[in-house]
Design an enzyme around this catalytic site. Structure first.
Site, PDB file in Angstrom:
ATOM      1  N   GLY A 167      32.197  47.551  44.707  1.00 52.35           N
ATOM      2  CA  GLY A 167      33.368  47.616  45.569  1.00 52.35           C
ATOM      3  C   GLY A 167      34.627  47.651  44.727  1.00 52.35           C
ATOM      4  O   GLY A 167      34.646  48.251  43.644  1.00 52.35           O
ATOM      5  N   CYS A 168      35.668  47.011  45.183  1.00 54.16           N
ATOM      6  CA  CYS A 168      36.961  47.015  44.498  1.00 54.16           C
ATOM      7  C   CYS A 168      36.814  46.597  43.040  1.00 54.16           C
ATOM      8  O   CYS A 168      36.380  45.486  42.746  1.00 54.16           O
ATOM      9  CB  CYS A 168      37.918  46.064  45.211  1.00 54.16           C
ATOM     10  SG  CYS A 168      39.450  45.779  44.322  1.00 54.16           S
ATOM     11  N   PHE A 169      37.194  47.500  42.121  1.00 57.66           N
ATOM     12  CA  PHE A 169      36.989  47.170  40.713  1.00 57.66           C
ATOM     13  C   PHE A 169      37.908  46.067  40.213  1.00 57.66           C
ATOM     14  O   PHE A 169      37.589  45.385  39.238  1.00 57.66           O
ATOM     15  CB  PHE A 169      37.037  48.396  39.801  1.00 57.66           C
ATOM     16  CG  PHE A 169      38.217  49.334  39.932  1.00 57.66           C
ATOM     17  CD1 PHE A 169      39.454  48.937  40.408  1.00 57.66           C
ATOM     18  CD2 PHE A 169      38.058  50.668  39.551  1.00 57.66           C
ATOM     19  CE1 PHE A 169      40.521  49.818  40.500  1.00 57.66           C
ATOM     20  CE2 PHE A 169      39.125  51.565  39.637  1.00 57.66           C
ATOM     21  CZ  PHE A 169      40.354  51.146  40.112  1.00 57.66           C
ATOM     22  N   CYS A 194      38.327  43.276  41.647  1.00 54.27           N
ATOM     23  CA  CYS A 194      37.595  42.034  41.900  1.00 54.27           C
ATOM     24  C   CYS A 194      36.446  41.852  40.921  1.00 54.27           C
ATOM     25  O   CYS A 194      36.216  40.744  40.409  1.00 54.27           O
ATOM     26  CB  CYS A 194      37.061  42.029  43.332  1.00 54.27           C
ATOM     27  SG  CYS A 194      38.349  42.084  44.603  1.00 54.27           S
ATOM     28  N   TYR A 230      45.019  40.460  48.895  1.00 55.85           N
ATOM     29  CA  TYR A 230      44.049  41.502  49.241  1.00 55.85           C
ATOM     30  C   TYR A 230      42.630  40.924  49.307  1.00 55.85           C
ATOM     31  O   TYR A 230      41.887  41.155  50.259  1.00 55.85           O
ATOM     32  CB  TYR A 230      44.098  42.643  48.215  1.00 55.85           C
ATOM     33  CG  TYR A 230      42.797  43.396  48.137  1.00 55.85           C
ATOM     34  CD1 TYR A 230      42.451  44.314  49.124  1.00 55.85           C
ATOM     35  CD2 TYR A 230      41.876  43.136  47.116  1.00 55.85           C
ATOM     36  CE1 TYR A 230      41.229  44.962  49.091  1.00 55.85           C
ATOM     37  CE2 TYR A 230      40.661  43.779  47.074  1.00 55.85           C
ATOM     38  CZ  TYR A 230      40.346  44.698  48.060  1.00 55.85           C
ATOM     39  OH  TYR A 230      39.126  45.327  48.028  1.00 55.85           O
TER      40      TYR A 230
END
Length: 218
Positions: A40-42, A44, A196
């Site tokens: 997912g979101c890099f 994170c 976020y």
């Protein structure tokens, strides 16, 4: 001191410098390995793994697609085939690839075939990119995670792919001080990242799935 003596000393110094350089190259190569994962979101994934002892670096970027040198806009547009990914460099004498993969599975929702948390679409899917040497380790880690979770894991184990680092704006975003405009108002990058991550429900979902085994969920 004669000119001949000076020449000999300079030559000796040069040989010593070359010798040190030659010795340093294999030592550096032998002391580190890389592992590339998509979770997912890099931002994170990078933030999570930079906390792990033995990890010497984590770079946000893209892997697995057909487009060379993709931009963030290219990848999130959905036509490149790339995943948002993180290349993790680590010292195998301190932490093994197997341990990192065990942590990875327990830091994502590996049952989600549509994306990760609030981020949907192919660029946010989970994946592991492995060398031939890492493949059996990855397969064991996946099997162990599936047994522990008691649900089908959809995260694929893919062949190692060319990794393209994202631009500097995305590196270490989670601790950046630059002011950015967000839907939560003007915030530092670090504050925007936290807002976020909370709003996206990443930690909540990971804790729901993995409970006390979740290594990074606050």
């Amino acid at each position: 001191m004669s000119m001949f003596t000076n020449i000999k000393l300079l030559a000796l110094a040069g040989l010593i410098a070359v010798g040190l350089t030659v010795q340093a190259i294999p030592l550096k190569a032998a002391g580190s390995e890389t592992l590339t994962v998509a979770g997912g979101c890099f931002w994170c994934v990078e933030a999570d793994f930079e906390k792990v002892k033995g990890v010497t670096g984590a770079i946000s970027g893209f892997a697995g697609g057909k487009t060379a040198n993709p931009t963030y806009k290219d990848v999130t547009g959905g036509d490149t085939g790339h995943y948002e990914a993180v290349q993790i460099t680590f010292d195998p004498a301190v932490v093994s690839a197997g341990t990192l993969l065990d942590l990875f599975f327990r830091s994502v929702d590996p049952t989600d075939a549509g994306g990760q948390f609030c981020d949907r679409g192919p660029s946010y899917l989970t994946a592991i990119f492995t060398s031939d040497a890492q493949k059996s380790v990855a397969e064991k880690s996946k099997a162990d995670a599936q047994a522990a979770l008691g649900q089908k894991i959809v995260t694929p184990i893919l062949a190692a792919a060319k990794f393209y680092p994202a631009d500097a704006y995305h590196q270490d975003y989670y601790k950046g001080s630059k002011l950015v405009l967000t839907r939560f108002g003007p915030k530092s990058q670090a504050s925007a990242y936290k807002a976020y991550r909370d709003a996206c429900g990443r930690d909540q979902r990971v804790k729901e799935l993995w409970g006390s085994a979740a290594p990074f969920a606050g």
